[in-house]
Design an enzyme around this catalytic site. Structure first.
Site, PDB file in Angstrom:
ATOM      1  N   HIS A  37       0.897  -1.383  -0.028  1.00  0.00           N
ATOM      2  CA  HIS A  37       0.072  -0.044  -0.095  1.00  0.00           C
ATOM      3  C   HIS A  37       0.830   1.321  -0.096  1.00  0.00           C
ATOM      4  O   HIS A  37       0.413   2.360  -0.756  1.00  0.00           O
ATOM      5  CB  HIS A  37      -0.995  -0.104   1.319  1.00  0.00           C
ATOM      6  CG  HIS A  37      -1.938  -0.941   1.605  1.00  0.00           C
ATOM      7  ND1 HIS A  37      -2.052  -1.980   2.448  1.00  0.00           N
ATOM      8  CD2 HIS A  37      -2.970  -1.398   0.634  1.00  0.00           C
ATOM      9  CE1 HIS A  37      -2.714  -2.684   2.453  1.00  0.00           C
ATOM     10  NE2 HIS A  37      -3.671  -2.349   1.110  1.00  0.00           N
ATOM     11  N   MET A 184       2.665  -9.387  -0.431  1.00  0.00           N
ATOM     12  CA  MET A 184       2.247  -8.758   0.680  1.00  0.00           C
ATOM     13  C   MET A 184       0.726  -8.719   0.716  1.00  0.00           C
ATOM     14  O   MET A 184       0.251  -8.432  -0.445  1.00  0.00           O
ATOM     15  CB  MET A 184       2.790  -7.421   1.061  1.00  0.00           C
ATOM     16  CG  MET A 184       4.224  -7.568   1.472  1.00  0.00           C
ATOM     17  SD  MET A 184       4.774  -5.822   1.799  1.00  0.00           S
ATOM     18  CE  MET A 184       6.451  -6.348   2.091  1.00  0.00           C
TER      19      MET A 184
HETATM   20  P1  AMP Z   1      -6.582  -3.624  -0.457  1.00  0.00           P
HETATM   21  O1  AMP Z   1      -6.406  -2.710   0.869  1.00  0.00           O
HETATM   22  O2  AMP Z   1      -6.060  -5.233  -0.313  1.00  0.00           O
HETATM   23  O3  AMP Z   1      -8.096  -3.787  -1.087  1.00  0.00           O
HETATM   24  O4  AMP Z   1      -5.827  -3.221  -1.626  1.00  0.00           O
HETATM   25  C1  AMP Z   1      -5.559  -1.819  -1.801  1.00  0.00           C
HETATM   26  C2  AMP Z   1      -4.777  -1.614  -3.190  1.00  0.00           C
HETATM   27  O5  AMP Z   1      -3.372  -2.031  -2.813  1.00  0.00           O
HETATM   28  C3  AMP Z   1      -5.235  -2.591  -4.282  1.00  0.00           C
HETATM   29  O6  AMP Z   1      -5.018  -1.938  -5.583  1.00  0.00           O
HETATM   30  C4  AMP Z   1      -4.102  -3.618  -4.240  1.00  0.00           C
HETATM   31  O7  AMP Z   1      -4.082  -4.227  -5.456  1.00  0.00           O
HETATM   32  C5  AMP Z   1      -3.038  -2.893  -3.761  1.00  0.00           C
HETATM   33  N1  AMP Z   1      -2.069  -3.820  -3.285  1.00  0.00           N
HETATM   34  C6  AMP Z   1      -2.365  -4.889  -2.117  1.00  0.00           C
HETATM   35  N2  AMP Z   1      -1.545  -5.613  -1.846  1.00  0.00           N
HETATM   36  C7  AMP Z   1      -0.389  -5.221  -2.951  1.00  0.00           C
HETATM   37  C8  AMP Z   1       1.047  -5.684  -2.793  1.00  0.00           C
HETATM   38  N3  AMP Z   1       1.548  -6.807  -2.312  1.00  0.00           N
HETATM   39  N4  AMP Z   1       1.651  -4.978  -3.926  1.00  0.00           N
HETATM   40  C9  AMP Z   1       1.144  -4.273  -4.393  1.00  0.00           C
HETATM   41  N5  AMP Z   1      -0.108  -3.689  -4.527  1.00  0.00           N
HETATM   42  C10 AMP Z   1      -0.811  -4.274  -3.443  1.00  0.00           C
END
Ligand code: AMP
Length: 281
Positions: A37, A184
């Protein structure tokens, strides 16, 4: 950095920033922030004068038997991390402000949403599209930054932006990984120590595909899928949900790798914890 919880307040601030000629970048998240994030937030900085990170565990994208209730939430920790990542605004609305009584509308991108994750999680992408469109309208960004970690989500949201003529540049960054390859994810905290060890099998399976394609010139998707399956099924505690090799444009199954248009995606369960990962070829 400011933390705003009210939808109307966030809208007012965003409109004032736009009127003052500021470029806004939005990073939508569900919180429980990790380095992936934070990388999105730093990327957003490069595209804008003002970075808004939204933190909202969106009930509309969880199925009835999923982990909405126990999804990790710690706003104090998250705002601290966001501040270090030089975010200007954390927008952390309440569900009742985002979905007040009588709320009805939804947005969907049906064809792309019924496959892969959508097959295992019916209605998930309708919830994602609806909340992201609302966040776009509230925060008024010119740029929105996402992770390839959720490749299908990025492709579906990009289609929504295109189809609905939204004046927003969609940016995706590569998946940020732990040193042993595990992507992650906020859900990694659910894993027991044994499951955490086993969870490297997703990244190992994807690495194996790259090795077969690049070193051994195996391009047959059936053979490659078999290799992924055997990596997962030989891992203690891992239960394969799906492993597919599909076109990136339409998520159609492929017989052979199409260079530049191939997505390898998998979902694996460790007890109640479901993890996803993918790679592009
Ligand atoms: P989330 O909080 O899981 O809904 O993710 C929010 C944003 O962070 C989304 O665009 C995800 O694709 C991105 N994201 C989550 N994990 C990762 C990661 N390991 N690497 C890059 N982006 C991530």
């Amino acid at each position: 950095m400011e933390v705003l919880k009210s939808v109307s307040e966030m809208m007012k601030r965003a409109q004032a920033l736009r009127a003052a000629g500021k470029r806004i970048a939005l990073v939508p998240t569900m919180g429980a922030l990790h380095d992936g994030h934070l990388r999105l937030m730093m990327t957003a900085r490069q595209h804008a004068d003002v970075v808004i990170a939204s933190i909202f565990v969106n009930p509309a994208q969880f199925g009835p038997n999923e982990d909405f209730e126990r999804y990790p939430r710690d706003l104090a920790r998250d705002t601290n991390l966001a501040e270090h990542a030089k975010v200007d605004f954390v927008f952390a609305p309440e569900a009742k402000d985002m979905y007040p009584a009588g709320f009805q509308a939804s947005v969907s991108v049906p064809y792309l949403s019924d496959k892969l994750e959508g097959k295992s999680r019916p209605g998930h992408f309708r919830g994602v599209c609806t909340v992201v469109l609302k966040l776009f309208n509230i925060c008024q960004p010119q740029t929105a930054v996402f992770g390839w970690k959720d490749a299908q989500q990025f492709i579906i949201l990009s289609q929504m932006v295109k189809d609905l003529n939204l004046p927003i540049k969609m940016v995706a960054i590569p998946t940020v990984r732990e040193s042993d390859g595990l992507a992650m994810s906020s859900r990694n905290v659910y894993l027991t120590p044994e499951q955490r060890q086993s969870a490297t099998c997703l990244a190992r399976a994807l690495k194996r595909v790259h090795f077969y394609v690049k070193q051994q010139h195996i391009l047959h998707c059936g053979e490659l899928t078999t290799a992924i399956r055997s990596t997962i099924t030989s891992t203690p505690g891992a239960e394969l949900d799906y492993a597919v090799i599909v076109s990136r444009s339409h998520f159609e199954p492929l017989d052979y790798i199409q260079r530049g248009n191939t997505l390898v995606a998998l979902a694996v369960k460790f007890g109640k914890v479901r993890l996803i990962d993918n790679t592009r070829l």
